[in-house]
Design a protein around this motif. Structure first.
Motif, mmCIF file in Angstrom:
data_model
loop_
_atom_site.group_PDB
_atom_site.id
_atom_site.type_symbol
_atom_site.label_atom_id
_atom_site.label_comp_id
_atom_site.label_asym_id
_atom_site.label_seq_id
_atom_site.Cartn_x
_atom_site.Cartn_y
_atom_site.Cartn_z
ATOM 1 N N GLN A 95 0.718 -1.143 -0.097
ATOM 2 C CA GLN A 95 -0.051 0.098 0.185
ATOM 3 C C GLN A 95 0.858 1.254 0.021
ATOM 4 O OE1 GLN A 95 -0.554 -2.637 2.399
ATOM 5 N NE2 GLN A 95 -1.668 -3.524 0.813
ATOM 6 N N HIS A 96 1.655 1.454 -0.946
ATOM 7 C CA HIS A 96 2.314 2.755 -0.982
ATOM 8 C C HIS A 96 2.557 2.957 -2.488
ATOM 9 C CE1 HIS A 96 5.420 -0.493 -0.146
ATOM 10 N NE2 HIS A 96 5.780 -0.033 -1.503
ATOM 11 N N ILE A 97 2.916 4.140 -2.820
ATOM 12 C CA ILE A 97 3.208 4.663 -4.128
ATOM 13 C C ILE A 97 4.234 5.629 -4.187
ATOM 14 C CG2 ILE A 97 0.757 4.446 -5.232
ATOM 15 C CD1 ILE A 97 0.298 7.281 -4.559
ATOM 16 N N ALA A 98 4.685 5.993 -5.453
ATOM 17 C CA ALA A 98 5.946 6.958 -5.425
ATOM 18 C C ALA A 98 5.321 8.393 -5.296
ATOM 19 C CB ALA A 98 6.414 6.846 -6.712
ATOM 20 N N ASN A 99 6.198 9.226 -4.928
ATOM 21 C CA ASN A 99 5.767 10.605 -4.809
ATOM 22 C C ASN A 99 7.243 11.294 -5.397
ATOM 23 O OD1 ASN A 99 4.491 13.136 -3.741
ATOM 24 N ND2 ASN A 99 6.248 13.071 -2.206
ATOM 25 N N VAL A 100 6.959 12.264 -6.106
ATOM 26 C CA VAL A 100 8.154 13.094 -6.763
ATOM 27 C C VAL A 100 8.053 14.509 -5.831
ATOM 28 C CG1 VAL A 100 9.175 14.215 -8.624
ATOM 29 C CG2 VAL A 100 7.610 12.183 -8.987
ATOM 30 N N LYS A 101 9.530 14.904 -5.439
ATOM 31 C CA LYS A 101 9.830 15.871 -4.663
ATOM 32 C C LYS A 101 10.088 16.945 -5.673
ATOM 33 C CE LYS A 101 12.394 13.468 -1.764
ATOM 34 N NZ LYS A 101 13.320 13.089 -0.899
ATOM 35 N N THR A 102 10.071 18.323 -5.126
ATOM 36 C CA THR A 102 10.326 19.330 -5.830
ATOM 37 C C THR A 102 12.059 19.450 -6.383
ATOM 38 O OG1 THR A 102 10.707 20.722 -3.938
ATOM 39 C CG2 THR A 102 8.388 20.836 -4.984
ATOM 40 N N SER A 103 12.605 18.623 -5.930
ATOM 41 C CA SER A 103 14.021 18.552 -6.433
ATOM 42 C C SER A 103 14.223 17.739 -7.584
ATOM 43 C CB SER A 103 14.957 17.928 -5.185
ATOM 44 O OG SER A 103 14.395 16.727 -4.487
ATOM 45 N N CYS A 104 13.099 17.281 -8.033
ATOM 46 C CA CYS A 104 13.251 16.522 -9.578
ATOM 47 C C CYS A 104 13.879 17.379 -10.538
ATOM 48 C CB CYS A 104 11.941 16.341 -9.966
ATOM 49 S SG CYS A 104 11.565 15.711 -11.619
ATOM 50 N N LEU A 105 14.953 16.917 -11.406
ATOM 51 C CA LEU A 105 15.717 17.798 -11.905
ATOM 52 C C LEU A 105 14.723 18.282 -13.156
ATOM 53 C CD1 LEU A 105 18.487 15.638 -12.595
ATOM 54 C CD2 LEU A 105 18.452 17.734 -11.494
ATOM 55 N N SER A 106 13.758 17.557 -13.623
ATOM 56 C CA SER A 106 12.869 18.177 -14.634
ATOM 57 C C SER A 106 11.968 19.361 -14.247
ATOM 58 C CB SER A 106 12.148 16.947 -15.037
ATOM 59 O OG SER A 106 10.891 16.847 -14.527
ATOM 60 N N GLU A 107 11.753 19.589 -12.931
ATOM 61 C CA GLU A 107 10.983 20.483 -12.293
ATOM 62 C C GLU A 107 11.751 21.808 -12.345
ATOM 63 O OE1 GLU A 107 8.017 20.420 -11.206
ATOM 64 O OE2 GLU A 107 7.345 18.449 -10.763
ATOM 65 N N ASN A 108 13.190 21.577 -12.445
ATOM 66 C CA ASN A 108 14.120 22.643 -12.355
ATOM 67 C C ASN A 108 14.862 23.108 -13.519
ATOM 68 O OD1 ASN A 108 14.079 23.373 -9.440
ATOM 69 N ND2 ASN A 108 14.002 21.054 -9.471
ATOM 70 N N GLY A 109 14.181 22.751 -14.790
ATOM 71 C CA GLY A 109 14.990 22.959 -16.210
ATOM 72 C C GLY A 109 15.901 22.231 -16.488
ATOM 73 N N VAL A 110 16.127 20.968 -15.977
ATOM 74 C CA VAL A 110 17.098 19.984 -16.487
ATOM 75 C C VAL A 110 16.801 18.637 -17.095
ATOM 76 C CG1 VAL A 110 19.282 18.559 -15.855
ATOM 77 C CG2 VAL A 110 18.643 20.868 -14.551
ATOM 78 N N VAL A 111 17.015 18.312 -18.192
ATOM 79 C CA VAL A 111 16.652 17.197 -18.782
ATOM 80 C C VAL A 111 16.731 16.077 -18.288
ATOM 81 C CG1 VAL A 111 16.617 15.658 -21.038
ATOM 82 C CG2 VAL A 111 16.701 18.622 -20.960
ATOM 83 N N CYS A 112 15.909 15.322 -17.603
ATOM 84 C CA CYS A 112 16.333 13.990 -17.090
ATOM 85 C C CYS A 112 14.834 13.163 -17.349
ATOM 86 C CB CYS A 112 16.530 13.959 -15.620
ATOM 87 S SG CYS A 112 16.642 12.485 -14.587
ATOM 88 N N ARG A 113 15.164 11.683 -17.711
ATOM 89 C CA ARG A 113 14.101 10.846 -17.729
ATOM 90 C C ARG A 113 14.456 9.458 -17.066
ATOM 91 N NH1 ARG A 113 10.436 12.279 -22.652
ATOM 92 N NH2 ARG A 113 10.885 14.714 -22.960
#
Ligand code: SF4
Ligand code: SF4
Ligand code: SF4
Length: 173
Positions: A95-113
């Motif tokens: 019973q858990h799922i992923a959560n993306v934090k604001t430090s994600c590179l894509s959220e900060n203009g850096v290409v990452c997949r």
């Protein structure tokens, strides 16, 4: 109604009863530490070595080592039924799922997949936005909580989060 917690949860201040990420098909946390005898059979059975001894020696998943492929080996090795597969829970191992934090590179203009590339559920996509960059888009409905995306993130921007689930087994000791 107040949540029931056991002594172990109380001792570690886990008043919501949500602390540890137990191996898949674990029974409800408020009875898990009564039933599990810390035999380490699940740790030894896991071919991916993602189960570690946690607080007081009870097994926990360490997503920094990788994700779970739901091979069932840990549950089959469990002698006490603290990990317990039934017809009703086989499709819902935890019973858990992923959560993306604001430090994600894509959220900060850096290409990452990196995370999207390993997500077999295709729960992680990237939406093109004005300016040509792509923003991460996590579909929590599709996420099965495998945790594969956690260890591949170069900036540790993905964490696992507990979700409520009525299907988890309650087994009395
Ligand atoms: S289901 Fe398989 S891969 Fe997942 S924790 Fe259990 S033994 Fe490891
Ligand atoms: S791997 Fe990490 S930084 Fe890269 S897109 Fe995914 S969450 Fe963002
Ligand atoms: S935890 Fe969810 S988002 Fe991450 S790889 Fe697994 S299914 Fe995809």
């Amino acid at each position: 109604m107040a949540k029931r917690i056991n002594r172990m949860q109380f001792l570690r201040g886990d008043f919501e009863g949500e602390g540890a990420f137990r191996p898949p098909w674990a029974i409800a946390e408020n009875t898990f530490t009564d039933i599990c005898d810390r035999c380490d059979q699940c740790l030894k059975a896991c071919p991916l070595n993602i189960i570690k001894p946690g607080i007081a020696g009870f097994p926990e998943i360490d997503f920094s080592r990788g994700g779970c492929d739901f091979c069932e080996s840990c549950a089959q090795a469990c002698p006490t039924q603290a990990l317990h597969i039934t017809d009703s829970n086989i499709e819902m191992p935890w019973q858990h799922i992923a959560n993306v934090k604001t430090s994600c590179l894509s959220e900060n203009g850096v290409v990452c997949r990196c995370c999207g590339d390993v997500c077999e559920m295709h729960a992680i996509r990237f939406k093109l936005v004005v300016g040509g960059s792509a923003l991460i888009d996590l579909n929590t409905e599709e996420c099965n909580g495998c945790g594969e995306c956690v260890s591949v993130c170069p900036v540790q921007a993905i964490e696992m989060q507990h979700v409520q689930n009525a299907n988890q087994l309650e087994i009395n000791p």
